[in-house]
Scaffold this motif. Structure first.
Motif, PDB file in Angstrom:
ATOM      1  N   ASP A  67     -16.334 -49.719   2.747  1.00  0.00           N
ATOM      2  CA  ASP A  67     -16.302 -49.753   1.280  1.00  0.00           C
ATOM      3  C   ASP A  67     -14.855 -49.675   0.808  1.00  0.00           C
ATOM      4  O   ASP A  67     -14.374 -48.620   0.403  1.00  0.00           O
ATOM      5  CB  ASP A  67     -17.129 -48.580   0.737  1.00  0.00           C
ATOM      6  CG  ASP A  67     -17.301 -48.660  -0.768  1.00  0.00           C
ATOM      7  OD1 ASP A  67     -17.003 -49.726  -1.352  1.00  0.00           O
ATOM      8  OD2 ASP A  67     -17.717 -47.645  -1.367  1.00  0.00           O
ATOM      9  N   THR A  68     -14.152 -50.800   0.895  1.00  0.00           N
ATOM     10  CA  THR A  68     -12.725 -50.834   0.550  1.00  0.00           C
ATOM     11  C   THR A  68     -12.475 -51.805  -0.594  1.00  0.00           C
ATOM     12  O   THR A  68     -13.296 -52.672  -0.875  1.00  0.00           O
ATOM     13  CB  THR A  68     -11.875 -51.270   1.764  1.00  0.00           C
ATOM     14  OG1 THR A  68     -12.294 -52.581   2.166  1.00  0.00           O
ATOM     15  CG2 THR A  68     -12.022 -50.303   2.924  1.00  0.00           C
ATOM     16  N   ASN A  69     -11.320 -51.634  -1.224  1.00  0.00           N
ATOM     17  CA  ASN A  69     -10.874 -52.592  -2.231  1.00  0.00           C
ATOM     18  C   ASN A  69      -9.348 -52.641  -2.240  1.00  0.00           C
ATOM     19  O   ASN A  69      -8.684 -51.816  -1.612  1.00  0.00           O
ATOM     20  CB  ASN A  69     -11.443 -52.257  -3.618  1.00  0.00           C
ATOM     21  CG  ASN A  69     -10.974 -50.912  -4.120  1.00  0.00           C
ATOM     22  OD1 ASN A  69      -9.768 -50.656  -4.218  1.00  0.00           O
ATOM     23  ND2 ASN A  69     -11.921 -50.027  -4.445  1.00  0.00           N
ATOM     24  N   MET A  72      -6.924 -49.551  -3.023  1.00  0.00           N
ATOM     25  CA  MET A  72      -6.857 -48.384  -2.147  1.00  0.00           C
ATOM     26  C   MET A  72      -5.553 -48.345  -1.356  1.00  0.00           C
ATOM     27  O   MET A  72      -4.956 -49.389  -1.078  1.00  0.00           O
ATOM     28  CB  MET A  72      -8.019 -48.411  -1.145  1.00  0.00           C
ATOM     29  CG  MET A  72      -9.373 -48.223  -1.777  1.00  0.00           C
ATOM     30  SD  MET A  72     -10.651 -48.337  -0.487  1.00  0.00           S
ATOM     31  CE  MET A  72     -11.728 -47.031  -1.008  1.00  0.00           C
ATOM     32  N   ASP A  74      -3.461 -47.528   2.188  1.00  0.00           N
ATOM     33  CA  ASP A  74      -3.761 -47.795   3.588  1.00  0.00           C
ATOM     34  C   ASP A  74      -4.580 -46.664   4.191  1.00  0.00           C
ATOM     35  O   ASP A  74      -5.507 -46.894   4.962  1.00  0.00           O
ATOM     36  CB  ASP A  74      -2.472 -47.999   4.403  1.00  0.00           C
ATOM     37  CG  ASP A  74      -1.800 -49.328   4.077  1.00  0.00           C
ATOM     38  OD1 ASP A  74      -2.440 -50.170   3.411  1.00  0.00           O
ATOM     39  OD2 ASP A  74      -0.646 -49.525   4.504  1.00  0.00           O
ATOM     40  N   GLU A  76      -6.645 -44.596   2.605  1.00  0.00           N
ATOM     41  CA  GLU A  76      -8.016 -44.647   2.079  1.00  0.00           C
ATOM     42  C   GLU A  76      -8.821 -45.747   2.778  1.00  0.00           C
ATOM     43  O   GLU A  76      -9.990 -45.544   3.125  1.00  0.00           O
ATOM     44  CB  GLU A  76      -8.001 -44.894   0.567  1.00  0.00           C
ATOM     45  CG  GLU A  76      -7.496 -43.702  -0.239  1.00  0.00           C
ATOM     46  CD  GLU A  76      -7.259 -44.053  -1.704  1.00  0.00           C
ATOM     47  OE1 GLU A  76      -7.490 -43.167  -2.554  1.00  0.00           O
ATOM     48  OE2 GLU A  76      -6.848 -45.197  -2.009  1.00  0.00           O
ATOM     49  N   ILE A  77      -8.188 -46.878   2.988  1.00  0.00           N
ATOM     50  CA  ILE A  77      -8.848 -47.988   3.686  1.00  0.00           C
ATOM     51  C   ILE A  77      -9.215 -47.563   5.103  1.00  0.00           C
ATOM     52  O   ILE A  77     -10.330 -47.786   5.574  1.00  0.00           O
ATOM     53  CB  ILE A  77      -7.946 -49.250   3.694  1.00  0.00           C
ATOM     54  CG1 ILE A  77      -7.865 -49.836   2.276  1.00  0.00           C
ATOM     55  CG2 ILE A  77      -8.448 -50.291   4.690  1.00  0.00           C
ATOM     56  CD1 ILE A  77      -6.846 -50.927   2.091  1.00  0.00           C
ATOM     57  N   GLU A  80     -12.253 -45.315   5.088  1.00  0.00           N
ATOM     58  CA  GLU A  80     -13.503 -46.059   4.862  1.00  0.00           C
ATOM     59  C   GLU A  80     -13.908 -46.845   6.105  1.00  0.00           C
ATOM     60  O   GLU A  80     -15.094 -46.942   6.427  1.00  0.00           O
ATOM     61  CB  GLU A  80     -13.379 -46.990   3.645  1.00  0.00           C
ATOM     62  CG  GLU A  80     -13.361 -46.271   2.326  1.00  0.00           C
ATOM     63  CD  GLU A  80     -14.612 -45.421   2.074  1.00  0.00           C
ATOM     64  OE1 GLU A  80     -15.734 -45.841   2.447  1.00  0.00           O
ATOM     65  OE2 GLU A  80     -14.469 -44.322   1.507  1.00  0.00           O
ATOM     66  N   GLU A  81     -12.917 -47.419   6.796  1.00  0.00           N
ATOM     67  CA  GLU A  81     -13.216 -48.148   8.034  1.00  0.00           C
ATOM     68  C   GLU A  81     -13.766 -47.193   9.091  1.00  0.00           C
ATOM     69  O   GLU A  81     -14.710 -47.531   9.811  1.00  0.00           O
ATOM     70  CB  GLU A  81     -11.968 -48.883   8.542  1.00  0.00           C
ATOM     71  CG  GLU A  81     -11.635 -50.090   7.689  1.00  0.00           C
ATOM     72  CD  GLU A  81     -10.335 -50.784   8.066  1.00  0.00           C
ATOM     73  OE1 GLU A  81      -9.562 -50.237   8.895  1.00  0.00           O
ATOM     74  OE2 GLU A  81     -10.094 -51.865   7.519  1.00  0.00           O
TER      75      GLU A  81
END
Length: 196
Positions: A67-69, A72, A74, A76-77, A80-81
Motif C-alpha cells: 500500500d504505497t504512493n 511516501m 523511502d 514508509e515505502i 509497506e513492502e
C-alpha cells in the motif's frame, strides 16, 4: 494541419514522401532480420527452444500489493513492502496448514482474478505476464504452490500450478523461436558489423 507541419519540420515534402520513407525503413528492417536469421545456427535455435519454450501453464495466484504512493518517504515505502511480504508469507503458512488456495485467493488477493479463486488464463512466457512470474510458475511442479512469495513489479504473488500442457515440438514453434533469437541478437548487438 499539425501533422503536415511536423512532416515539413522533419524534412518531408508531404505525407506520400513520409510513407515512402516508412516503407523503406520497414524493408530495411526486414532485410536485416532476414540476414541475421540466415546466420543463426541450429545450436542457437535449439538452445533458445530448450530454455524458453514450454507448454501452456494453468495456474492460480494470490497477489498482495504494498500500500504505497508517490508521497511516501523511502522508509514508509519500505515498511509497506515489508508488511505486504509478511502477509504473503502468512498466507503460505495457512496453505502449509491445509487451507484451500482458491478460498484464500478470494479472501486476500488484490487482483481481478480474486473472485475466480485466483485462476489465470493459461499462459506461456509469450503472453504478457511478467518474467519473474512466468519463470517461477514454469519451474514449479504441477499441484504445488510457491513456498516463498514471488516478487514482481506488481507486488508479492503466491502461485499454485494446476497443470501444464505438453511442450510444443521445435518444428511447431521454429518460426517463433527464430524471430525471438533474431530480436534478442539485434537488441544485444547494436554494432551490426559483429553479426557478419
Amino acid at each position: 494541419t499539425s501533422f503536415e507541419t511536423a512532416l515539413v519540420q522533419n524534412g518531408f515534402k508531404n505525407a506520400d514522401e513520409y510513407k515512402e520513407y516508412i516503407m523503406f525503413i520497414k524493408k530495411q528492417d526486414k532485410i536485416v532480420n532476414d540476414y541475421v536469421a540466415s546466420k543463426l545456427t541450429d545450436e542457437e535455435i535449439q538452445k533458445y527452444y530448450d530454455l524458453n519454450i514450454y507448454g501452456e501453464i494453468t495456474a492460480r495466484h494470490i497477489l498482495i500489493i504494498p500500500d504505497t504512493n508517490d508521497d511516501m518517504t523511502d522508509k514508509e515505502i519500505e515498511e509497506e513492502e515489508k508488511k505486504a511480504l509478511e502477509t504473503a508469507k502468512s498466507i503460505i503458512k495457512k496453505l502449509d496448514e491445509g487451507a484451500d488456495f482458491a478460498e484464500l485467493a478470494k479472501e486476500y488477493s488484490e487482483d481481478s482474478t480474486a473472485s475466480k479463486g485466483g485462476l489465470l488464463d493459461p499462459f506461456t512466457n509469450e503472453r504478457g505476464l511478467v518474467e519473474e512470474f512466468c519463470v517461477a510458475a514454469r519451474d514449479m511442479e504441477v499441484g504445488t504452490y510457491s513456498k516463498e512469495p514471488v516478487e514482481t513489479q506488481f507486488g508479492y504473488h503466491i502461485i499454485y500450478k494446476e497443470k501444464q500442457a505438453e511442450k510444443p515440438s521445435l518444428e511447431e514453434v521454429k518460426d517463433k523461436v527464430i524471430s525471438k533469437v533474431v530480436e534478442a541478437k539485434l537488441e544485444s548487438d547494436n554494432d551490426l558489423s559483429t553479426l557478419a
